[in-house]
Every structure is written in structure tokens, then in C-alpha cells.
Motif scaffolding. Structure first.
Motif, PDB file in Angstrom:
ATOM      1  N   HIS A 195      -7.397  11.290  19.870  1.00  0.00           N
ATOM      2  CA  HIS A 195      -6.922  10.058  20.496  1.00  0.00           C
ATOM      3  C   HIS A 195      -5.459   9.766  20.158  1.00  0.00           C
ATOM      4  CE1 HIS A 195      -7.288   6.133  22.361  1.00  0.00           C
ATOM      5  NE2 HIS A 195      -6.790   5.569  21.286  1.00  0.00           N
ATOM      6  N   THR A 196      -5.067  10.056  18.924  1.00  0.00           N
ATOM      7  CA  THR A 196      -3.692   9.762  18.501  1.00  0.00           C
ATOM      8  C   THR A 196      -2.737  10.919  18.728  1.00  0.00           C
ATOM      9  OG1 THR A 196      -4.097  10.524  16.237  1.00  0.00           O
ATOM     10  CG2 THR A 196      -4.546   8.202  16.717  1.00  0.00           C
ATOM     11  N   GLY A 197      -3.299  12.130  18.883  1.00  0.00           N
ATOM     12  CA  GLY A 197      -2.432  13.301  19.001  1.00  0.00           C
ATOM     13  C   GLY A 197      -1.817  13.679  17.673  1.00  0.00           C
ATOM     14  N   SER A 198      -2.398  13.185  16.594  1.00  0.00           N
ATOM     15  CA  SER A 198      -1.894  13.475  15.257  1.00  0.00           C
ATOM     16  C   SER A 198      -3.041  14.026  14.406  1.00  0.00           C
ATOM     17  CB  SER A 198      -1.309  12.210  14.629  1.00  0.00           C
ATOM     18  OG  SER A 198      -0.712  12.485  13.383  1.00  0.00           O
ATOM     19  N   VAL A 199      -2.825  14.188  13.099  1.00  0.00           N
ATOM     20  CA  VAL A 199      -3.840  14.793  12.244  1.00  0.00           C
ATOM     21  C   VAL A 199      -4.726  13.750  11.564  1.00  0.00           C
ATOM     22  CG1 VAL A 199      -2.568  16.925  11.863  1.00  0.00           C
ATOM     23  CG2 VAL A 199      -2.143  14.945  10.383  1.00  0.00           C
ATOM     24  N   PHE A 200      -4.406  12.483  11.679  1.00  0.00           N
ATOM     25  CA  PHE A 200      -5.298  11.404  11.272  1.00  0.00           C
ATOM     26  C   PHE A 200      -4.744  10.093  11.833  1.00  0.00           C
ATOM     27  CE2 PHE A 200      -2.234  11.507   7.782  1.00  0.00           C
ATOM     28  CZ  PHE A 200      -2.001  10.180   7.496  1.00  0.00           C
ATOM     29  N   ALA A 201      -5.583   9.062  11.829  1.00  0.00           N
ATOM     30  CA  ALA A 201      -5.173   7.753  12.338  1.00  0.00           C
ATOM     31  C   ALA A 201      -5.143   6.758  11.186  1.00  0.00           C
ATOM     32  CB  ALA A 201      -6.144   7.267  13.417  1.00  0.00           C
ATOM     33  N   THR A 228      -1.162   1.232  12.483  1.00  0.00           N
ATOM     34  CA  THR A 228      -0.200   0.971  11.416  1.00  0.00           C
ATOM     35  C   THR A 228       1.178   1.530  11.714  1.00  0.00           C
ATOM     36  OG1 THR A 228      -2.023   0.981   9.816  1.00  0.00           O
ATOM     37  CG2 THR A 228       0.199   1.208   8.935  1.00  0.00           C
ATOM     38  N   GLY A 229       1.239   2.647  12.406  1.00  0.00           N
ATOM     39  CA  GLY A 229       2.529   3.257  12.719  1.00  0.00           C
ATOM     40  C   GLY A 229       3.403   2.437  13.637  1.00  0.00           C
ATOM     41  N   THR A 230       2.843   1.416  14.313  1.00  0.00           N
ATOM     42  CA  THR A 230       3.650   0.572  15.193  1.00  0.00           C
ATOM     43  C   THR A 230       4.311  -0.573  14.437  1.00  0.00           C
ATOM     44  OG1 THR A 230       1.825  -0.909  15.823  1.00  0.00           O
ATOM     45  CG2 THR A 230       2.127   1.099  17.125  1.00  0.00           C
ATOM     46  N   LEU A 231       3.960  -0.754  13.153  1.00  0.00           N
ATOM     47  CA  LEU A 231       4.600  -1.786  12.337  1.00  0.00           C
ATOM     48  C   LEU A 231       6.009  -1.347  11.957  1.00  0.00           C
ATOM     49  CD1 LEU A 231       1.606  -2.581   9.979  1.00  0.00           C
ATOM     50  CD2 LEU A 231       2.561  -4.133  11.685  1.00  0.00           C
ATOM     51  N   GLY A 268       0.295   2.555  22.397  1.00  0.00           N
ATOM     52  CA  GLY A 268      -0.881   1.811  21.980  1.00  0.00           C
ATOM     53  C   GLY A 268      -0.572   0.997  20.740  1.00  0.00           C
ATOM     54  N   LEU A 269      -0.944  -0.281  20.719  1.00  0.00           N
ATOM     55  CA  LEU A 269      -0.599  -1.173  19.619  1.00  0.00           C
ATOM     56  C   LEU A 269      -1.794  -1.561  18.762  1.00  0.00           C
ATOM     57  CD1 LEU A 269       1.835  -3.476  21.637  1.00  0.00           C
ATOM     58  CD2 LEU A 269       2.442  -1.585  20.105  1.00  0.00           C
ATOM     59  N   TRP A 270      -2.887  -2.008  19.387  1.00  0.00           N
ATOM     60  CA  TRP A 270      -4.089  -2.355  18.639  1.00  0.00           C
ATOM     61  C   TRP A 270      -5.309  -2.285  19.542  1.00  0.00           C
ATOM     62  CZ3 TRP A 270      -0.384  -6.390  19.327  1.00  0.00           C
ATOM     63  CH2 TRP A 270      -0.758  -7.409  20.227  1.00  0.00           C
ATOM     64  N   ALA A 271      -6.489  -2.365  18.932  1.00  0.00           N
ATOM     65  CA  ALA A 271      -7.742  -2.303  19.678  1.00  0.00           C
ATOM     66  C   ALA A 271      -8.776  -3.197  19.024  1.00  0.00           C
ATOM     67  CB  ALA A 271      -8.257  -0.859  19.739  1.00  0.00           C
ATOM     68  N   ALA A 316      -1.452 -12.015   5.718  1.00  0.00           N
ATOM     69  CA  ALA A 316      -1.818 -10.721   5.149  1.00  0.00           C
ATOM     70  C   ALA A 316      -3.000 -10.125   5.907  1.00  0.00           C
ATOM     71  CB  ALA A 316      -2.175 -10.885   3.675  1.00  0.00           C
ATOM     72  N   PRO A 317      -3.049  -8.804   6.025  1.00  0.00           N
ATOM     73  CA  PRO A 317      -4.179  -8.180   6.722  1.00  0.00           C
ATOM     74  C   PRO A 317      -5.464  -8.284   5.909  1.00  0.00           C
ATOM     75  CG  PRO A 317      -2.816  -6.500   5.709  1.00  0.00           C
ATOM     76  CD  PRO A 317      -2.075  -7.810   5.554  1.00  0.00           C
ATOM     77  N   LEU A 318      -6.571  -8.042   6.582  1.00  0.00           N
ATOM     78  CA  LEU A 318      -7.870  -8.034   5.912  1.00  0.00           C
ATOM     79  C   LEU A 318      -8.096  -6.732   5.160  1.00  0.00           C
ATOM     80  CD1 LEU A 318      -9.867  -9.425   8.942  1.00  0.00           C
ATOM     81  CD2 LEU A 318      -9.646 -10.616   6.764  1.00  0.00           C
ATOM     82  N   PHE A 319      -7.659  -5.615   5.763  1.00  0.00           N
ATOM     83  CA  PHE A 319      -7.942  -4.303   5.197  1.00  0.00           C
ATOM     84  C   PHE A 319      -7.100  -3.257   5.905  1.00  0.00           C
ATOM     85  CE2 PHE A 319     -10.774  -0.618   4.240  1.00  0.00           C
ATOM     86  CZ  PHE A 319     -10.973  -0.837   2.880  1.00  0.00           C
ATOM     87  N   CYS A 320      -6.840  -2.163   5.220  1.00  0.00           N
ATOM     88  CA  CYS A 320      -6.136  -1.026   5.820  1.00  0.00           C
ATOM     89  C   CYS A 320      -6.954   0.237   5.557  1.00  0.00           C
ATOM     90  CB  CYS A 320      -4.733  -0.857   5.216  1.00  0.00           C
ATOM     91  SG  CYS A 320      -3.634  -2.250   5.472  1.00  0.00           S
ATOM     92  N   HIS A 321      -7.059   1.100   6.553  1.00  0.00           N
ATOM     93  CA  HIS A 321      -7.794   2.337   6.328  1.00  0.00           C
ATOM     94  C   HIS A 321      -7.251   3.458   7.208  1.00  0.00           C
ATOM     95  CE1 HIS A 321     -10.000   1.201  10.037  1.00  0.00           C
ATOM     96  NE2 HIS A 321     -10.371   2.468  10.092  1.00  0.00           N
ATOM     97  N   ALA A 322      -7.511   4.671   6.756  1.00  0.00           N
ATOM     98  CA  ALA A 322      -7.131   5.870   7.516  1.00  0.00           C
ATOM     99  C   ALA A 322      -8.398   6.595   7.933  1.00  0.00           C
ATOM    100  CB  ALA A 322      -6.249   6.779   6.673  1.00  0.00           C
ATOM    101  N   CYS A 323      -8.392   7.164   9.112  1.00  0.00           N
ATOM    102  CA  CYS A 323      -9.553   7.890   9.623  1.00  0.00           C
ATOM    103  C   CYS A 323      -9.156   9.331   9.930  1.00  0.00           C
ATOM    104  CB  CYS A 323     -10.109   7.214  10.870  1.00  0.00           C
ATOM    105  SG  CYS A 323     -11.599   8.028  11.510  1.00  0.00           S
ATOM    106  N   HIS A 324      -9.946  10.273   9.428  1.00  0.00           N
ATOM    107  CA  HIS A 324      -9.647  11.697   9.606  1.00  0.00           C
ATOM    108  C   HIS A 324     -10.650  12.381  10.529  1.00  0.00           C
ATOM    109  CE1 HIS A 324      -6.626  11.838   6.292  1.00  0.00           C
ATOM    110  NE2 HIS A 324      -7.338  10.824   5.848  1.00  0.00           N
ATOM    111  N   CYS A 325     -11.386  11.600  11.327  1.00  0.00           N
ATOM    112  CA  CYS A 325     -12.358  12.209  12.237  1.00  0.00           C
ATOM    113  C   CYS A 325     -11.646  12.898  13.395  1.00  0.00           C
ATOM    114  CB  CYS A 325     -13.343  11.158  12.757  1.00  0.00           C
ATOM    115  SG  CYS A 325     -12.692  10.066  14.035  1.00  0.00           S
ATOM    116  N   GLN A 326     -12.332  13.816  14.047  1.00  0.00           N
ATOM    117  CA  GLN A 326     -11.735  14.589  15.128  1.00  0.00           C
ATOM    118  C   GLN A 326     -11.425  13.722  16.347  1.00  0.00           C
ATOM    119  OE1 GLN A 326     -14.303  17.952  15.859  1.00  0.00           O
ATOM    120  NE2 GLN A 326     -13.831  18.926  13.893  1.00  0.00           N
TER     121      GLN A 326
END
Length: 268
Positions: free
Chosen positions: A41-47, A104-107, A89-92, A26-36
């Protein structure tokens, strides 16, 4: 007391399917980031990220992840894993990869990794609607405040193992004997270890299982809900989870080397 069900191995991979990976616990934590920055970096509206110890990611595709390193303007170092064929891109991770942030979108089943918190909420695009009751914060979240206690304990154990590993490598380097058993053990990288080898190093115990049973139970419930929706039109085929077939994994291990999120982690 009966033991909880083992966390089902969750698979992921790149766009062209050449690079594939598997989460062993199981993962430790999941989060979304809405910074610019994340938007650019993702080319989307949040990561969206799923954080886990680096050791518990196994490469299972025909092409191993391509690792690259960048240095930011502030001097911080980031390591990135991507597909060498299609560039997905898969992880960092940070300079010392105690844990990694998976995109998360690569899962294969990103739906079960719902964010535990949405950070930089003040930068959120206005037409992005969050679920009712979703946790949010302005600016970056503090992992010490938002992570569950069980994840903090796993992180603490992972950092300790990383420190022990560095000491072992230093001892081997000083000895000058490149054929010692210590060196062979130190040379094992997280992604090189098989699940069987990992079991020999990290043992489960009932106390640890109790500590994050609640997290696993929630993920199991998400997975079961998604599986019911897919059951009517999906067929299980071997070890391939696309799109939605889950294979059972071993009992979740305790903790190993792995790095906390770049903006909030203790080693970045």
C-alpha cells in the motif's frame, strides 16, 4: 503544582504543499507495521502511523483534504484523506471515525513520533534494523495491551462523545426542525471547528493533564533534541513549520470524537 507546557502544534502536509494540517494535541499512540499489505500500500518496506482523535486535526492549507471511502474484501469500510492535487495519502480511519491513523511521514517533524511498537515483526524486511530496545510483536498488536492508560481513557471519552453526537443527530432528525440550536451544534464537523470553538466544548483540568504528562514530556524531549540540531541553520518564519519550526499551541484538550486503528480498534 505547575502546569505542564502545552503540546506544540505539529504541522504536516502533502508533497505539493497544497493540503496542510495541524495536530492540536499529543497523539494517542505511534506504531509501525511491517505486514506485506502495508508494504504494497505504501510502496515502501514498512508503514508508520500516528494515531489521534479526529477532532484534533485542523485543515490549514489552501486545499482541504479530499475524502474517499473504500470497502475491503471482508466488508470493512475505510475512509481516506488525501491531497486532491498531488494524491498524497495523509490519514485513514474506519467506518466510524473516532480516531484516525496519520501517515507519520507526512508530518513536518516525523522524527519525534518514534513508534511505540513494531507489529507484524515476522514479516519485517531483513535489512531493516530497529533501534535497540524497540518493542515488537508478531501479528497485529492489541491496543488494550500496548496503549498507555491515559490514551485508553481518551479513547473511551471519544467513543462516548461520538455516541452522544449520534443521539443528538437522531433527535434533530426526528424533530424535523432544521433551524434548532441542537442541529447547528450537531452539524459542526471536527475539522470545521476552530481552536477557540474547541476550547468552548472541551475544557482542560488538572487531573487530565496529570494523566498524560509523561507522554507529553517524552514528546517535548524529542522535539527539543531535534530543535537543537536544526537551530544552527533554520530560521523561524511565521506559522510555517517547514522544515522544523514549531509554534506553541493551546493547552491540550481532554477528549472528543475521534477511531482506533483498523486492525485493533473497538469500533472497526
Amino acid at each position: 503544582m505547575s502546569k505542564p507546557k502545552p503540546f506544540p502544534a505539529i504541522h504536516g502536509g502533502c508533497f505539493c504543499t497544497s493540503t496542510r494540517y495541524r495536530l492540536e494535541c499529543a497523539p494517542l499512540f505511534c506504531h509501525a507495521c511491517h505486514c506485506q499489505d502495508c508494504n504494497k500500500h505504501t510502496g515502501s518496506v514498512f508503514a508508520c502511523f500516528t494515531t489521534i482523535e479526529a477532532e484534533f486535526i485542523s485543515s490549514i492549507g489552501k486545499t482541504p483534504p479530499k475524502m474517499t471511502t473504500t470497502v475491503r474484501a471482508d466488508g470493512s469500510i475505510r475512509h481516506f484523506a488525501s491531497c486532491g492535487t498531488c494524491g498524497t495519502g495523509l490519514w485513514a480511519s474506519g467506518e466510524s471515525p473516532v480516531v484516525v491513523d496519520i501517515k507519520t511521514g507526512t508530518l513536518d517533524l516525523p522524527e519525534i513520533m518514534e513508534p511505540d511498537v513494531h507489529e507484524f515483526i515476522e514479516s519485517k524486511i531483513s535489512w531493516v534494523l530497529l533501534p535497540e530496545g524497540a518493542k515488537t510483536c508478531k501479528g497485529p498488536f492489541d491496543y488494550r495491551e500496548y496503549w498507555p492508560k491515559s490514551s485508553l481513557k481518551r479513547l473511551e471519552a471519544a467513543i462516548q462523545r461520538a455516541q452522544e453526537r449520534r443521539k443528538l443527530l437522531a433527535k434533530v432528525a426526528q424533530s424535523g426542525n432544521r433551524e434548532t440550536e441542537e442541529e447547528k451544534e450537531a452539524d459542526k464537523t471536527p475539522t470545521a471547528q476552530t481552536p477557540d470553538e474547541r476550547d468552548e466544548v472541551v475544557e482542560d483540568d488538572e487531573e487530565f493533564e496529570k494523566r498524560y504528562l509523561e507522554t507529553e514530556k517524552a514528546l517535548q524531549e524529542r522535539l527539543e533534541q531535534l530543535s537543537l540540531r536544526l537551530k544552527d541553520d533554520e530560521e523561524v518564519k511565521g506559522d510555517d513549520l517547514r522544515p522544523g519550526v514549531v509554534q506553541p499551541a493551546k493547552e491540550p484538550p481532554t477528549a472528543a470524537e475521534g477511531q482506533a486503528p483498523a486492525a485493533t480498534g473497538p469500533e472497526n
